[in-house]
Motif scaffolding. Structure first.
Motif, mmCIF file in Angstrom:
data_model
loop_
_atom_site.group_PDB
_atom_site.id
_atom_site.type_symbol
_atom_site.label_atom_id
_atom_site.label_comp_id
_atom_site.label_asym_id
_atom_site.label_seq_id
_atom_site.Cartn_x
_atom_site.Cartn_y
_atom_site.Cartn_z
ATOM 1 N N VAL A 249 0.854 -1.200 0.000
ATOM 2 C CA VAL A 249 0.000 0.000 0.000
ATOM 3 C C VAL A 249 0.888 1.248 0.000
ATOM 4 O O VAL A 249 0.668 2.179 -0.781
ATOM 5 C CB VAL A 249 -0.957 -0.001 1.220
ATOM 6 N N LYS A 250 1.905 1.234 0.833
ATOM 7 C CA LYS A 250 2.799 2.396 0.926
ATOM 8 C C LYS A 250 3.429 2.702 -0.442
ATOM 9 O O LYS A 250 3.455 3.858 -0.878
ATOM 10 C CB LYS A 250 3.884 2.111 1.968
ATOM 11 N N LEU A 251 3.916 1.673 -1.106
ATOM 12 C CA LEU A 251 4.605 1.906 -2.385
ATOM 13 C C LEU A 251 3.620 2.270 -3.499
ATOM 14 O O LEU A 251 3.837 3.230 -4.235
ATOM 15 C CB LEU A 251 5.405 0.669 -2.804
ATOM 16 N N ARG A 252 2.558 1.493 -3.621
ATOM 17 C CA ARG A 252 1.688 1.679 -4.795
ATOM 18 C C ARG A 252 0.809 2.919 -4.704
ATOM 19 O O ARG A 252 0.370 3.449 -5.735
ATOM 20 C CB ARG A 252 0.822 0.427 -5.025
ATOM 21 N N LEU B 194 -29.515 10.304 2.206
ATOM 22 C CA LEU B 194 -30.703 9.978 1.401
ATOM 23 C C LEU B 194 -30.450 10.296 -0.068
ATOM 24 O O LEU B 194 -30.969 9.625 -0.957
ATOM 25 C CB LEU B 194 -31.920 10.782 1.909
ATOM 26 N N PHE B 195 -29.626 11.324 -0.317
ATOM 27 C CA PHE B 195 -29.396 11.792 -1.686
ATOM 28 C C PHE B 195 -28.014 11.370 -2.221
ATOM 29 O O PHE B 195 -27.823 11.260 -3.429
ATOM 30 C CB PHE B 195 -29.479 13.331 -1.735
ATOM 31 N N PHE B 196 -27.058 11.207 -1.325
ATOM 32 C CA PHE B 196 -25.656 10.955 -1.693
ATOM 33 C C PHE B 196 -25.156 9.769 -0.860
ATOM 34 O O PHE B 196 -24.378 9.947 0.070
ATOM 35 C CB PHE B 196 -24.871 12.260 -1.413
ATOM 36 N N PRO B 197 -25.637 8.553 -1.213
ATOM 37 C CA PRO B 197 -25.365 7.426 -0.316
ATOM 38 C C PRO B 197 -24.074 6.676 -0.653
ATOM 39 O O PRO B 197 -24.037 5.445 -0.624
ATOM 40 C CB PRO B 197 -26.584 6.519 -0.538
ATOM 41 N N HIS B 198 -23.033 7.400 -0.978
ATOM 42 C CA HIS B 198 -21.750 6.726 -1.222
ATOM 43 C C HIS B 198 -20.608 7.669 -0.902
ATOM 44 O O HIS B 198 -20.825 8.851 -0.619
ATOM 45 C CB HIS B 198 -21.663 6.216 -2.672
ATOM 46 N N GLY B 199 -19.381 7.142 -0.952
ATOM 47 C CA GLY B 199 -18.224 7.959 -0.617
ATOM 48 C C GLY B 199 -17.851 8.896 -1.753
ATOM 49 O O GLY B 199 -18.219 8.675 -2.911
ATOM 50 N N LEU B 200 -17.091 9.926 -1.415
ATOM 51 C CA LEU B 200 -16.734 10.935 -2.423
ATOM 52 C C LEU B 200 -15.720 10.413 -3.427
ATOM 53 O O LEU B 200 -15.631 10.929 -4.540
ATOM 54 C CB LEU B 200 -16.173 12.184 -1.730
ATOM 55 N N GLY B 201 -14.956 9.390 -3.059
ATOM 56 C CA GLY B 201 -13.958 8.933 -4.024
ATOM 57 C C GLY B 201 -13.145 7.773 -3.499
ATOM 58 O O GLY B 201 -13.381 7.258 -2.404
ATOM 59 N N HIS B 202 -12.198 7.378 -4.327
ATOM 60 C CA HIS B 202 -11.353 6.221 -3.992
ATOM 61 C C HIS B 202 -10.016 6.387 -4.702
ATOM 62 O O HIS B 202 -9.941 7.057 -5.737
ATOM 63 C CB HIS B 202 -12.035 4.931 -4.445
ATOM 64 N N PRO B 203 -8.971 5.755 -4.182
ATOM 65 C CA PRO B 203 -7.687 5.812 -4.892
ATOM 66 C C PRO B 203 -7.828 5.165 -6.272
ATOM 67 O O PRO B 203 -8.622 4.240 -6.450
ATOM 68 C CB PRO B 203 -6.762 4.981 -4.006
ATOM 69 N N LEU B 204 -7.060 5.669 -7.214
ATOM 70 C CA LEU B 204 -7.105 5.166 -8.597
ATOM 71 C C LEU B 204 -5.684 4.825 -9.035
ATOM 72 O O LEU B 204 -4.739 5.556 -8.724
ATOM 73 C CB LEU B 204 -7.676 6.266 -9.495
ATOM 74 N N GLY B 205 -5.535 3.739 -9.766
ATOM 75 C CA GLY B 205 -4.205 3.354 -10.232
ATOM 76 C C GLY B 205 -4.327 2.236 -11.243
ATOM 77 O O GLY B 205 -5.033 2.359 -12.231
ATOM 78 N N GLU C 117 -7.760 -2.269 -3.751
ATOM 79 C CA GLU C 117 -8.861 -2.681 -2.877
ATOM 80 C C GLU C 117 -8.819 -4.175 -2.544
ATOM 81 O O GLU C 117 -9.356 -4.607 -1.517
ATOM 82 C CB GLU C 117 -10.203 -2.303 -3.505
ATOM 83 N N GLY C 118 -8.156 -4.941 -3.399
ATOM 84 C CA GLY C 118 -7.997 -6.370 -3.119
ATOM 85 C C GLY C 118 -7.239 -6.623 -1.821
ATOM 86 O O GLY C 118 -7.309 -7.712 -1.245
ATOM 87 N N LEU C 119 -6.490 -5.639 -1.361
ATOM 88 C CA LEU C 119 -5.725 -5.815 -0.119
ATOM 89 C C LEU C 119 -6.563 -5.473 1.116
ATOM 90 O O LEU C 119 -6.066 -5.547 2.238
ATOM 91 C CB LEU C 119 -4.462 -4.943 -0.145
ATOM 92 N N LEU D 297 -17.673 5.193 3.716
ATOM 93 C CA LEU D 297 -16.576 5.841 3.000
ATOM 94 C C LEU D 297 -15.364 4.907 2.975
ATOM 95 O O LEU D 297 -14.825 4.547 4.015
ATOM 96 C CB LEU D 297 -16.230 7.148 3.724
ATOM 97 N N ARG D 298 -14.944 4.512 1.754
ATOM 98 C CA ARG D 298 -13.862 3.534 1.688
ATOM 99 C C ARG D 298 -12.482 4.192 1.767
ATOM 100 O O ARG D 298 -11.472 3.500 1.842
ATOM 101 C CB ARG D 298 -13.961 2.677 0.425
ATOM 102 N N PHE D 299 -12.454 5.528 1.776
ATOM 103 C CA PHE D 299 -11.179 6.242 1.764
ATOM 104 C C PHE D 299 -11.301 7.409 2.746
ATOM 105 O O PHE D 299 -12.134 8.287 2.555
ATOM 106 C CB PHE D 299 -10.956 6.744 0.328
ATOM 107 N N GLY D 300 -10.503 7.386 3.814
ATOM 108 C CA GLY D 300 -10.638 8.431 4.815
ATOM 109 C C GLY D 300 -9.321 9.060 5.238
ATOM 110 O O GLY D 300 -9.285 10.134 5.823
ATOM 111 N N ARG D 301 -8.209 8.402 4.917
ATOM 112 C CA ARG D 301 -6.912 8.825 5.456
ATOM 113 C C ARG D 301 -6.413 10.126 4.827
ATOM 114 O O ARG D 301 -7.007 10.625 3.868
ATOM 115 C CB ARG D 301 -5.878 7.716 5.240
#
Ligand code: GLY
Ligand code: MN
Length: 462
Positions: free
Chosen positions: A161-164, A335-346, A353-355, A377-381
């Motif tokens: 995770v640190k490297l990628r 009610l209107f926005f039932p998901h996280g704002l984003g996720h890492p992309l690569g 996410e497999g990790l 939210l799958r991404f918070g750090r």
């Protein structure tokens, strides 16, 4: 492929993160689609690609941390293979491409692992996500299928995770190229979105654009006039005036780096007044989210900022009542926005996410919230320089969710259900960009894809 020293350096960096033992990377195998010889398009494992670059099935690799050696395992092709697949590089030649001198037949891997187990050496591996790999690891390591996840190496997971997560210039260039392909895909979809066209006619064209520029789409195309279903893969509707079409689609490069872009636009090319009002709120949230991206900022704060933008906008239109900050705290936006704002992309669209979502999106400092709304939210750090994240707010009117909340009288002090009911057939809107964290702040990757109301209407009229 990148030059061989890129893979060597990545492996050297990994060595510095883990103390001792063997690191085992099983490459992916072919997977049968409907009978053994008819396989899904081959996709190499992203960790294998990152450290060993080779894009072929039936390979495995080992980094021996104690000896300081790297090994590649795989078989040279025989005449039968050559007849069907043409001449292939030898394993030695493949090794040279990624800076590995020690190449051995696949059967030697069993021997190496057997000896290491006998000596009680640590064998690091990450949680497998495919049945074939689970079986392979289970056989090699003598670990029951069901225990593989628990026995995976936290040290290796955290090191990867640190490297990628930190993308180098070559990777950024690859991803940016694929956003440029997404530009063609999305502007083509905008121009094709006329009443009477069937969704699949456009979805098929988008897949073709992706393939003709390098690789397949980076995930199954989401293209629908029912965007209130977040991941709607049904492409059988006939486009009709009055609907908003949501297109969430990206392309994967031949090196397997992905783009992930969403645009929403009115069938026929002109937003109605009420579509404009909702669209502008989503766009404001997208831009507020992007503006907040910089090193050191926790991503959950960027998410909450976008949620606040949505709540303020919905309050102005009468959907939400009360104090917007309090409404976000209570989760009224959900009610209107039932998901996280984003996720890492690569290399993976939801990168790494497999990790494990929490291993990637959270860390020792920032743990996943248990609060309603934020818990999804799958991404918070905290963001760091060279991270790439999507920013993808949305507003959706999901009739079943509206009915449920209303029947429970949920957050009645904050939600004007009478107003919400007027929009229950509206559909959904999402706007997504791919954003690099830079030294000073951020850069939206790729050729800008129209997203203001004026720019979208202009391109749709071409
Ligand atoms: N683009 C699909 C997703 O982010 O889940
Ligand atoms: Mn996305």
């Amino acid at each position: 492929m990148f030059p061989s020293n890129v893979y060597k350096e990545r492996r050297n960096r990994l060595r510095k993160e883990i103390k001792n033992g063997l690191v085992l990377f099983p490459g992916n195998q072919e997977v049968a689609y409907n009978y053994p010889a008819n396989t899904y398009t081959f996709r190499q494992d992203s960790n294998f690609l990152y450290f060993f670059g080779l894009d072929h099935p039936d390979l495995a690799a080992v980094i021996d941390l104690d000896e300081g050696k790297d090994y590649l395992f795989g078989n040279d092709v025989d005449m039968d293979d050559i007849i069907w697949m043409g001449k292939q590089p030898t394993m030695k030649e493949r090794g040279v491409k990624v800076g590995v001198e020690n190449t051995q037949p696949l059967k030697d891997l069993d021997e190496m692992i057997r000896k290491a187990l006998a000596k009680k050496r640590t064998i690091h591996f990450v949680t497998p996500y495919r049945g074939e790999t689970k079986q392979q690891l289970s056989d090699l390591l003598g670990i029951p299928y069901k225990d593989l996840k628990a026995k995976a190496s936290p040290e290796l997971i955290h090191a990867i995770v640190k490297l990628r997560m930190e993308k180098d210039d070559l990777e950024i260039e690859e991803i940016e190229k694929m956003v440029d392909v997404a530009y063609i895909m999305h502007t083509t979809a905008m121009k094709m979105a006329k009443p009477g066209v069937v969704e699949r006619e456009i979805a098929g064209v988008l897949e073709g654009i992706s393939v003709s520029h390098g690789g397949p789409v980076s995930f199954p195309v989401i293209l629908t006039i029912n965007g209130q279903t977040l991941h709607n893969h049904y492409h059988g509707n006939v486009l009709r005036a009055g609907r908003i079409m949501v297109v969430d689609a990206g392309s994967e490069s031949d090196m397997h780096y992905a783009s992930d872009i969403t645009r929403s636009f009115p069938v026929g090319g002109k937003f109605s007044d009420r579509q404009k009002e909702i669209y502008q709120i989503v766009l404001n949230a997208n831009m507020a989210g992007i503006a907040a991206v910089k090193p050191g900022v926790p991503f959950h704060e960027v998410h909450s900022l976008a949620a606040l933008e949505i709540v303020k906008g919905l309050k102005d239109l009468g959907f939400i009542k009360g104090d917007p900050v309090e409404a976000v705290k209570k989760g009224a936006h959900f009610l209107f926005f039932p998901h996280g704002l984003g996720h890492p992309l690569g290399m993976d669209v939801h990168d790494l996410e497999g990790l494990g979502e929490d291993n990637v999106g959270y860390d020792d400092e920032i743990k996943r919230s248990t609060e309603f709304g934020l818990s999804s939210l799958r991404f918070g750090r905290r963001l760091q320089k060279r991270f790439i994240t999507t920013i993808e707010p949305g507003i959706y009117f999901i009739p079943d969710l509206i009915d449920l909340w209303k029947s429970e009288k949920k957050l009645e002090d904050f939600i004007n259900y009478k107003k919400v009911e007027e929009f229950r057939d509206f559909g959904g809107i999402r706007i997504e960009d791919d954003v690099l964290v830079t030294n000073a702040g951020h850069r939206v990757l790729g050729r800008p894809i129209p997203k203001t109301i004026v720019d979208v209407e202009n391109i749709m009229s071409e």
